[in-house]
Design a protein around this motif. Structure first.
Motif, PDB file in Angstrom:
ATOM      1  N   CYS A 110       0.934  -1.316  -0.058  1.00  0.00           N
ATOM      2  CA  CYS A 110      -0.104  -0.055   0.027  1.00  0.00           C
ATOM      3  C   CYS A 110       0.894   1.279  -0.064  1.00  0.00           C
ATOM      4  N   ARG A 111       2.144   1.055   0.393  1.00  0.00           N
ATOM      5  CA  ARG A 111       2.848   2.464   0.288  1.00  0.00           C
ATOM      6  C   ARG A 111       2.489   3.423   1.255  1.00  0.00           C
ATOM      7  N   GLN A 112       1.630   3.144   2.163  1.00  0.00           N
ATOM      8  CA  GLN A 112       1.112   4.328   3.133  1.00  0.00           C
ATOM      9  C   GLN A 112      -0.037   5.016   2.351  1.00  0.00           C
ATOM     10  N   GLN A 113      -0.636   4.668   1.055  1.00  0.00           N
ATOM     11  CA  GLN A 113      -1.323   5.324   0.387  1.00  0.00           C
ATOM     12  C   GLN A 113      -2.753   4.960   0.752  1.00  0.00           C
ATOM     13  N   VAL A 114      -3.022   3.687   1.267  1.00  0.00           N
ATOM     14  CA  VAL A 114      -4.420   3.280   1.779  1.00  0.00           C
ATOM     15  C   VAL A 114      -3.778   2.375   3.166  1.00  0.00           C
ATOM     16  N   ARG A 115      -4.983   2.059   3.832  1.00  0.00           N
ATOM     17  CA  ARG A 115      -4.741   1.314   4.803  1.00  0.00           C
ATOM     18  C   ARG A 115      -4.120   0.038   4.695  1.00  0.00           C
ATOM     19  N   GLN A 116      -4.638  -0.675   3.780  1.00  0.00           N
ATOM     20  CA  GLN A 116      -4.101  -2.046   3.265  1.00  0.00           C
ATOM     21  C   GLN A 116      -4.516  -2.548   1.990  1.00  0.00           C
ATOM     22  N   ARG A 117      -3.500  -3.024   1.168  1.00  0.00           N
ATOM     23  CA  ARG A 117      -3.890  -3.244  -0.066  1.00  0.00           C
ATOM     24  C   ARG A 117      -3.964  -4.876  -0.178  1.00  0.00           C
ATOM     25  N   GLY A 118      -2.506  -5.554  -0.015  1.00  0.00           N
ATOM     26  CA  GLY A 118      -2.492  -7.000  -0.024  1.00  0.00           C
ATOM     27  C   GLY A 118      -2.880  -7.585   1.285  1.00  0.00           C
ATOM     28  N   ILE A 119      -3.330  -8.485   0.815  1.00  0.00           N
ATOM     29  CA  ILE A 119      -3.900  -9.779   1.948  1.00  0.00           C
ATOM     30  C   ILE A 119      -3.019  -9.805   3.267  1.00  0.00           C
ATOM     31  N   GLN A 120      -3.304  -9.595   4.445  1.00  0.00           N
ATOM     32  CA  GLN A 120      -2.514  -9.649   5.461  1.00  0.00           C
ATOM     33  C   GLN A 120      -1.468  -8.604   5.520  1.00  0.00           C
ATOM     34  N   GLU A 121      -1.477  -7.751   4.758  1.00  0.00           N
ATOM     35  CA  GLU A 121      -0.401  -6.637   4.487  1.00  0.00           C
ATOM     36  C   GLU A 121      -0.366  -5.810   5.895  1.00  0.00           C
ATOM     37  N   ILE A 122       0.439  -5.462   6.504  1.00  0.00           N
ATOM     38  CA  ILE A 122       0.593  -4.493   7.622  1.00  0.00           C
ATOM     39  C   ILE A 122       2.112  -4.197   7.673  1.00  0.00           C
ATOM     40  N   ASP A 123       2.458  -2.917   7.757  1.00  0.00           N
ATOM     41  CA  ASP A 123       3.644  -2.286   7.754  1.00  0.00           C
ATOM     42  C   ASP A 123       4.517  -2.799   9.091  1.00  0.00           C
ATOM     43  N   GLY A 124       5.218  -3.826   8.719  1.00  0.00           N
ATOM     44  CA  GLY A 124       5.889  -4.515   9.944  1.00  0.00           C
ATOM     45  C   GLY A 124       7.136  -3.589  10.183  1.00  0.00           C
ATOM     46  N   VAL A 125       7.698  -3.199   9.035  1.00  0.00           N
ATOM     47  CA  VAL A 125       8.983  -2.350   9.404  1.00  0.00           C
ATOM     48  C   VAL A 125       8.697  -1.194  10.516  1.00  0.00           C
ATOM     49  N   ASP A 126       7.802  -0.365  10.268  1.00  0.00           N
ATOM     50  CA  ASP A 126       7.652   0.781  10.935  1.00  0.00           C
ATOM     51  C   ASP A 126       7.092   0.282  12.511  1.00  0.00           C
ATOM     52  N   ILE A 127       6.535  -0.845  12.613  1.00  0.00           N
ATOM     53  CA  ILE A 127       5.722  -1.302  13.701  1.00  0.00           C
ATOM     54  C   ILE A 127       7.042  -1.684  14.672  1.00  0.00           C
ATOM     55  N   VAL A 128       7.910  -2.390  14.253  1.00  0.00           N
ATOM     56  CA  VAL A 128       9.102  -2.780  15.109  1.00  0.00           C
ATOM     57  C   VAL A 128      10.602  -1.750  14.996  1.00  0.00           C
ATOM     58  N   LYS A 129      10.278  -0.666  14.388  1.00  0.00           N
ATOM     59  CA  LYS A 129      11.704   0.250  13.884  1.00  0.00           C
ATOM     60  C   LYS A 129      12.072   0.546  15.343  1.00  0.00           C
ATOM     61  N   PRO A 130      11.176   1.108  16.242  1.00  0.00           N
ATOM     62  CA  PRO A 130      11.676   1.621  17.510  1.00  0.00           C
ATOM     63  C   PRO A 130      12.038   0.658  18.453  1.00  0.00           C
ATOM     64  N   ILE A 131      12.118  -0.576  18.246  1.00  0.00           N
ATOM     65  CA  ILE A 131      12.706  -1.572  18.884  1.00  0.00           C
ATOM     66  C   ILE A 131      13.615  -2.664  18.332  1.00  0.00           C
ATOM     67  N   THR A 132      14.331  -2.136  17.276  1.00  0.00           N
ATOM     68  CA  THR A 132      15.446  -2.813  16.678  1.00  0.00           C
ATOM     69  C   THR A 132      16.617  -2.109  16.273  1.00  0.00           C
ATOM     70  N   SER A 133      17.520  -2.727  16.348  1.00  0.00           N
ATOM     71  CA  SER A 133      18.892  -2.003  15.782  1.00  0.00           C
ATOM     72  C   SER A 133      18.670  -1.693  14.182  1.00  0.00           C
ATOM     73  N   LYS A 134      18.085  -2.567  13.421  1.00  0.00           N
ATOM     74  CA  LYS A 134      17.789  -2.213  11.940  1.00  0.00           C
ATOM     75  C   LYS A 134      16.356  -2.953  11.690  1.00  0.00           C
ATOM     76  N   SER A 135      15.411  -2.378  10.803  1.00  0.00           N
ATOM     77  CA  SER A 135      14.385  -2.739  10.437  1.00  0.00           C
ATOM     78  C   SER A 135      14.230  -2.270   8.946  1.00  0.00           C
ATOM     79  N   VAL A 136      14.121  -3.243   7.945  1.00  0.00           N
ATOM     80  CA  VAL A 136      14.460  -2.685   6.596  1.00  0.00           C
ATOM     81  C   VAL A 136      13.320  -3.850   5.641  1.00  0.00           C
ATOM     82  N   LEU A 137      12.744  -3.001   4.770  1.00  0.00           N
ATOM     83  CA  LEU A 137      11.757  -3.670   3.832  1.00  0.00           C
ATOM     84  C   LEU A 137      12.607  -3.873   2.523  1.00  0.00           C
TER      85      LEU A 137
END
Length: 593
Positions: A110-137
């Motif tokens: 979805c590239r943050q254009q809509v809430r969800q496009r793909g099935i089961q899609e969620i922005d995992g990178v941004d969810i865990v970014k504050p609690i990782t040394s590196k979080s990459v798509l």
């Protein structure tokens, strides 16, 4: 040159193997189908029931293993959200944890254009970014060098989790095996900054001139380092203690070992550290659990030297640090072990006297008839453990604090817990990771019934893999710590802490039977039970239910008081509840008078 096409996920699996990974803990899912098939060719792949178990098991595996590393593999959406607790725990404890997550194909992002496009899609990178040394798509093919930079971010400097999110089409993309992109390049790990020779010599001189030096060894000091210089610890002539995360660095019977200070620490250990005129804290961030919430009175009459790899921990302002050295705590311990540090026999003798005056099991604790005292049980259990055992105390609650206050560790044992997040439910998954890291060792787990219930589904993983695991469940009808808080502060108005207040727990013997695992209930004479001895000494999994009084007290501890302004103030580490007799206190706290 003949073209040979390979799948990109196969290439990634090859790179992971080259980087030393040997095990993968996973839950299968459609959005990781390519990478799962690829890693299955190279690694010992362990299927778990819930993704959080995969993350915790991988963390504990990496903490214990001396030969190989583990990563966690989860699918998109709920696979990622389910493992967030494990990522947070590894982040707070500064531990290596690689999590590879699936994602929908790049065209469906979805590239943050809509809430969800793909099935089961969620922005995992941004969810865990504050609690990782590196979080990459990874939404494109990358080279080995770039891959290495991402993975190595979790083990360079202060360790921490790395999350790598792989869209489905990237996993399955065909690549030419002769393309330079496919070549593996080894990387040399960046060492921690070296501490200058002048600074180390100044520290050695400080120890020589100090009357009451005290050494606190944290998890930043590697087991291998302590083992290398173990014979030099006694000639150093300095009293030493460990943090909870460094609990297995020194055996309880070492003549210079003086416990595990903490807000829930051993009373004699707290008192001795607080009386030091020089505390050298190696490889510990000196968080509030270590210093007490009343950090202003941490080591009140002494100087604090902290050796830590992260400068933000040295400069955070609590506790007071008189000398902060950024660098490798292992370097400093080796230098101290090689130096002549002066004669501190009088101080060591005082420490031994205090330790003898203050037993770990205090008679103030109440255990009702027909129940087992958790303190007595842990003390006796530690005698029956082997020096080759993995010992996993859970991570929160009464079972955890009793283990850390009472268990007598042996040289060679591995002890791992996660006190930073202090989440219930860590014990069983962590013990699984330890058991896979060292299958030739027996793994001992001690966990409360409330915490065990939060991940009890992993008994299936234990059973199907026939892990050599001994599971001790403190059965006190729910959440002992929450019940204690509600009893002490809300006059016993219990809410959701036991079965009578709405908490549903299983019949433990029936639960183990459902997984075809042997399980017995213990009593105060458990050592005399031949069935206990048979199950405990076997190399098969077994459960042991320990009946603990729901109204069991857990003392000593640090308590708080209401100040004249109405605010709460915690006691310093040397003033644990209950108070000592005035005469005894004058004997064991003469440098705090």
């Amino acid at each position: 040159m003949q073209n040979k096409t390979i799948k990109y996920s196969d290439l990634l699996a090859d790179w992971l193997k080259e980087k030393g990974y040997t095990h993968c803990f996973y839950v299968a899912g459609g959005n990781i189908m390519h990478i799962l098939a690829s890693v299955n060719r190279h690694f010992k792949c362990v299927s778990v029931v819930h993704e959080v178990a995969a993350g915790i098991a991988a963390e504990y595996f990496n903490e214990i293993s001396a030969d190989g590393k583990a990563f966690a593999l989860v699918t998109a959406g709920p696979g990622l959200t389910n493992i967030v607790t494990a990522v947070a725990g590894a982040y707070l404890e500064s531990r290596e944890l690689l999590v590879i997550g699936g994602q929908v194909k790049t065209a469906d992002l979805c590239r943050q254009q809509v809430r969800q496009r793909g099935i089961q899609e969620i922005d995992g990178v941004d969810i865990v970014k504050p609690i990782t040394s590196k979080s990459v798509l990874m939404d494109r093919l990358i080279s080995c060098d770039e891959f290495n930079r991402i993975i190595d971010a979790g083990v360079t400097g202060r360790k921490g989790p790395v999350f790598l999110e792989l869209p489905l089409d990237i996993q399955g993309a065909p690549v030419d095996a002769n393309d330079p992109l496919c070549q593996f390049h080894a990387t040399e790990m960046q060492a921690l900054p070296a501490i200058g020779a002048d600074e180390i010599q100044h520290l050695i001189d400080d120890v020589r001139s100090a009357k009451r030096p005290f050494l606190l060894i944290g998890a930043g000091v590697a087991r291998q380092t302590v083992e290398q210089i173990y014979d030099a610890l006694e000639p150093m002539g300095i009293p030493l203690a460990t943090t909870w995360n460094g609990a297995d660095r020194v055996a309880a019977d070492h003549p210079l070992y003086f416990g595990r200070p903490n807000t829930w620490g051993q009373r004699y250990s707290n008192l001795l550290m607080q009386q030091a005129d020089l505390l050298i804290a190696l490889g510990t961030r000196l968080g509030l659990q270590q210093t007490g919430f009343n950090w202003q009175e941490f080591v009140p009459n002494g100087r604090v030297v902290q050796v830590e790899c992260d400068p933000t921990e040295l400069n955070k302002g609590h506790p007071r640090v008189d000398c902060g050295l950024q660098g490798d705590a292992n370097q400093v311990l080796k230098a101290l072990a090689a130096a002549s540090l002066g004669d501190h026999s009088e101080w060591v003798g005082y420490c031994q006297k205090v330790k003898a005056q203050l037993p770990l099991i205090e008679p103030i604790n109440n255990t009702a008839e027909n129940y087992v005292s958790p303190f007595e049980f842990v003390s006796r259990l530690s005698v029956h453990c082997r020096e080759t055992d993995n010992v996993i105390p859970c991570s929160s609650g009464g079972a955890f604090t009793v283990m850390m206050q009472t268990f007598a560790q042996q040289r060679g044992q591995h002890i791992v817990t996660n006190k930073g997040l202090a989440s219930m439910g860590y014990g069983l998954s962590g013990a699984m990771g330890a058991a896979f890291a060292y299958p030739q060792r027996r793994t001992i787990l001690v966990e409360g019934d409330g915490g065990f219930a939060q991940n009890l589904q992993e008994l299936g993983t234990v059973a199907v893999n026939k892990l050599n695991m001994k599971i001790f469940i403190f059965n006190d009808n729910g959440y002992a710590s929450i019940r204690m808080t509600q009893r002490n502060y809300f006059n016993g108005a219990y809410i959701g802490c036991d079965q009578s207040s709405g908490l549903g727990l299983p019949d433990w013997l029936t639960l183990f039977k459902a997984f075809n695992l042997p399980c017995i209930k213990l009593d105060t004479n458990f050592e005399q039970n031949p069935e206990f001895r048979r199950l405990f000494e076997s190399d098969q999994p077994a459960g042991f239910i320990v009946p603990i009084d729901p109204e069991q007290t857990y003392l000593p501890k640090i308590t708080s008081r209401v100040t004249e302004t109405g605010s709460m103030q915690s006691n310093p580490l040397h003033q644990m509840t209950p108070d000592l007799d005035e005469h005894l206190y004058s004997v064991v706290a003469q440098y705090l008078q």
